[in-house]
Design a protein around this motif. Structure first.
Motif, PDB file in Angstrom:
ATOM      1  N   PHE A  22       0.819  -1.220   0.000  1.00 30.54           N
ATOM      2  CA  PHE A  22       0.000   0.000   0.000  1.00 30.54           C
ATOM      3  C   PHE A  22       0.847   1.262   0.000  1.00 30.54           C
ATOM      4  N   GLU A  23       2.151   1.091  -0.133  1.00 26.20           N
ATOM      5  CA  GLU A  23       3.092   2.205  -0.128  1.00 26.20           C
ATOM      6  C   GLU A  23       2.873   3.107   1.074  1.00 26.20           C
ATOM      7  N   ILE A  24       2.699   2.459   2.207  1.00 22.81           N
ATOM      8  CA  ILE A  24       2.495   3.186   3.457  1.00 22.81           C
ATOM      9  C   ILE A  24       3.859   3.415   4.089  1.00 22.81           C
ATOM     10  N   ARG A  25       4.103   4.646   4.498  1.00 19.83           N
ATOM     11  CA  ARG A  25       5.343   4.932   5.202  1.00 19.83           C
ATOM     12  C   ARG A  25       5.238   4.418   6.628  1.00 19.83           C
ATOM     13  N   LYS A  26       6.372   4.062   7.199  1.00 14.07           N
ATOM     14  CA  LYS A  26       6.385   3.635   8.598  1.00 14.07           C
ATOM     15  C   LYS A  26       5.858   4.778   9.453  1.00 14.07           C
ATOM     16  N   THR A  27       5.096   4.410  10.474  1.00 13.78           N
ATOM     17  CA  THR A  27       4.604   5.445  11.374  1.00 13.78           C
ATOM     18  C   THR A  27       5.782   6.029  12.130  1.00 13.78           C
ATOM     19  N   ALA A  28       5.718   7.324  12.326  1.00 12.56           N
ATOM     20  CA  ALA A  28       6.794   8.001  13.026  1.00 12.56           C
ATOM     21  C   ALA A  28       6.874   7.506  14.461  1.00 12.56           C
ATOM     22  N   LYS A  29       8.064   7.399  14.947  1.00 19.25           N
ATOM     23  CA  LYS A  29       8.285   6.992  16.333  1.00 19.25           C
ATOM     24  C   LYS A  29       7.845   8.128  17.248  1.00 19.25           C
ATOM     25  N   LEU A  30       7.476   7.770  18.462  1.00 19.77           N
ATOM     26  CA  LEU A  30       7.080   8.776  19.434  1.00 19.77           C
ATOM     27  C   LEU A  30       8.326   9.411  20.042  1.00 19.77           C
ATOM     28  N   SER A  31       8.295  10.717  20.194  1.00 18.89           N
ATOM     29  CA  SER A  31       9.411  11.443  20.797  1.00 18.89           C
ATOM     30  C   SER A  31       9.430  11.189  22.302  1.00 18.89           C
ATOM     31  N   GLN A  32      10.533  11.558  22.922  1.00 20.33           N
ATOM     32  CA  GLN A  32      10.645  11.415  24.375  1.00 20.33           C
ATOM     33  C   GLN A  32       9.554  12.209  25.099  1.00 20.33           C
ATOM     34  N   PRO A  33       9.289  13.480  24.716  1.00 21.46           N
ATOM     35  CA  PRO A  33       8.196  14.200  25.375  1.00 21.46           C
ATOM     36  C   PRO A  33       6.838  13.510  25.186  1.00 21.46           C
ATOM     37  N   ALA A  34       6.595  12.958  23.994  1.00 17.03           N
ATOM     38  CA  ALA A  34       5.325  12.270  23.755  1.00 17.03           C
ATOM     39  C   ALA A  34       5.207  11.034  24.645  1.00 17.03           C
ATOM     40  N   LEU A  35       6.292  10.288  24.797  1.00 16.43           N
ATOM     41  CA  LEU A  35       6.274   9.116  25.676  1.00 16.43           C
ATOM     42  C   LEU A  35       6.051   9.523  27.130  1.00 16.43           C
ATOM     43  N   GLU A  36       6.641  10.638  27.542  1.00 18.65           N
ATOM     44  CA  GLU A  36       6.440  11.124  28.913  1.00 18.65           C
ATOM     45  C   GLU A  36       4.976  11.470  29.147  1.00 18.65           C
ATOM     46  N   VAL A  37       4.394  12.224  28.216  1.00 22.24           N
ATOM     47  CA  VAL A  37       2.989  12.614  28.356  1.00 22.24           C
ATOM     48  C   VAL A  37       2.093  11.382  28.345  1.00 22.24           C
ATOM     49  N   LEU A  38       2.351  10.449  27.434  1.00 16.86           N
ATOM     50  CA  LEU A  38       1.552   9.228  27.378  1.00 16.86           C
ATOM     51  C   LEU A  38       1.621   8.453  28.693  1.00 16.86           C
ATOM     52  N   ALA A  39       2.805   8.350  29.261  1.00 21.35           N
ATOM     53  CA  ALA A  39       2.960   7.633  30.525  1.00 21.35           C
ATOM     54  C   ALA A  39       2.155   8.312  31.630  1.00 21.35           C
ATOM     55  N   ILE A  40       2.212   9.629  31.695  1.00 19.95           N
ATOM     56  CA  ILE A  40       1.464  10.358  32.723  1.00 19.95           C
ATOM     57  C   ILE A  40      -0.031  10.149  32.542  1.00 19.95           C
ATOM     58  N   VAL A  41      -0.511  10.284  31.312  1.00 20.44           N
ATOM     59  CA  VAL A  41      -1.941  10.092  31.051  1.00 20.44           C
ATOM     60  C   VAL A  41      -2.351   8.659  31.369  1.00 20.44           C
ATOM     61  N   ALA A  42      -1.548   7.689  30.960  1.00 14.36           N
ATOM     62  CA  ALA A  42      -1.887   6.283  31.179  1.00 14.36           C
ATOM     63  C   ALA A  42      -1.976   5.956  32.667  1.00 14.36           C
ATOM     64  N   TYR A  43      -1.046   6.450  33.454  1.00 14.01           N
ATOM     65  CA  TYR A  43      -1.017   6.096  34.871  1.00 14.01           C
ATOM     66  C   TYR A  43      -1.955   6.939  35.738  1.00 14.01           C
ATOM     67  N   TYR A  44      -2.233   8.163  35.333  1.00 11.24           N
ATOM     68  CA  TYR A  44      -3.019   9.049  36.189  1.00 11.24           C
ATOM     69  C   TYR A  44      -4.395   9.383  35.634  1.00 11.24           C
ATOM     70  N   GLN A  45      -4.795   8.783  34.535  1.00 11.39           N
ATOM     71  CA  GLN A  45      -6.056   9.162  33.898  1.00 11.39           C
ATOM     72  C   GLN A  45      -7.257   8.950  34.799  1.00 11.39           C
ATOM     73  N   PRO A  46      -8.274   9.794  34.621  1.00 13.44           N
ATOM     74  CA  PRO A  46      -8.305  10.977  33.756  1.00 13.44           C
ATOM     75  C   PRO A  46      -7.471  12.107  34.365  1.00 13.44           C
ATOM     76  N   VAL A  47      -6.830  12.865  33.503  1.00 12.82           N
ATOM     77  CA  VAL A  47      -5.893  13.890  33.939  1.00 12.82           C
ATOM     78  C   VAL A  47      -6.081  15.144  33.088  1.00 12.82           C
TER      79      VAL A  47
END
Length: 182
Positions: free
Chosen positions: A75-100
């Motif tokens: 399908f000529e799909i490009r690889k999804t971009a990796k998550l940046s360090q700030p994005a991983l930090e925010v995701l971790a906070i949301v995942a552990y403390y949700q709803p936040v």
């Protein structure tokens, strides 16, 4: 029942809640889950190109991960971009403390997270889930099924324990302080 469940999941293309599957198949949850388990086992045992993925109380058919590169090429799909360090930090906070709220995320990180949260909203890794009953009624955020799928987990209970946090999400105040050595 197994074949009918397969048809429902194939036609949907999206995660389908178990209650909807039960209603459509006119059966109870244990029988529906047993049929879905057999279907998932069949795909895995036969090494099919699709897999049945469970995400909390929903199910979805998706392509087998070992064929991802071939499917991308098809399908000529490009690889999804990796998550940046700030994005991983925010995701971790949301995942552990949700709803936040965003302000809570900012407070934990010590920096403004508006841009990063906007990117995660666009990628559908987090979503709004209401408003805090406080002045200004700030938005509340939580992780999505796309988050579960991206990290190959079926529910938030599979997240590893967060160091320095007690049961129930409360930060321990007795955590040792870091000191600089000369």
């Amino acid at each position: 029942m197994q074949i009918a469940a397969e048809g429902i999941l194939f036609a949907s293309g999206e995660p389908v809640h178990i209650s909807r599957i039960c209603m459509a198949l006119d059966t109870d949850r244990p029988r529906a889950e047993e049929a879905l388990q057999r279907l998932g086992d069949y795909y895995a045992f036969e090494r099919r190109g699709i897999r049945l993925v469970r995400m909390e109380d929903s199910y979805q058919l998706c392509s087998a991960p070992e064929y991802a590169e071939i499917i991308r090429r098809a399908f000529e799909i490009r690889k999804t971009a990796k998550l940046s360090q700030p994005a991983l930090e925010v995701l971790a906070i949301v995942a552990y403390y949700q709803p936040v709220t965003r302000a809570q995320v900012d407070q934990i990180r010590g920096v403004d997270s508006a841009y990063t949260m906007g990117l995660l909203l666009e990628r559908k890794m987090i979503e709004e889930c209401g408003h805090l009953q406080a002045p200004g009624r700030p938005r509340l955020y939580r992780t999505t099924q796309d988050f579960l799928r991206a990290f190959h987990i079926t529910s938030l209970e599979e997240l590893p324990p967060l160091p320095g946090v007690e049961e129930g999400g409360q930060m321990r105040l007795d955590a040792p302080e870091m000191s600089e050595e000369a």
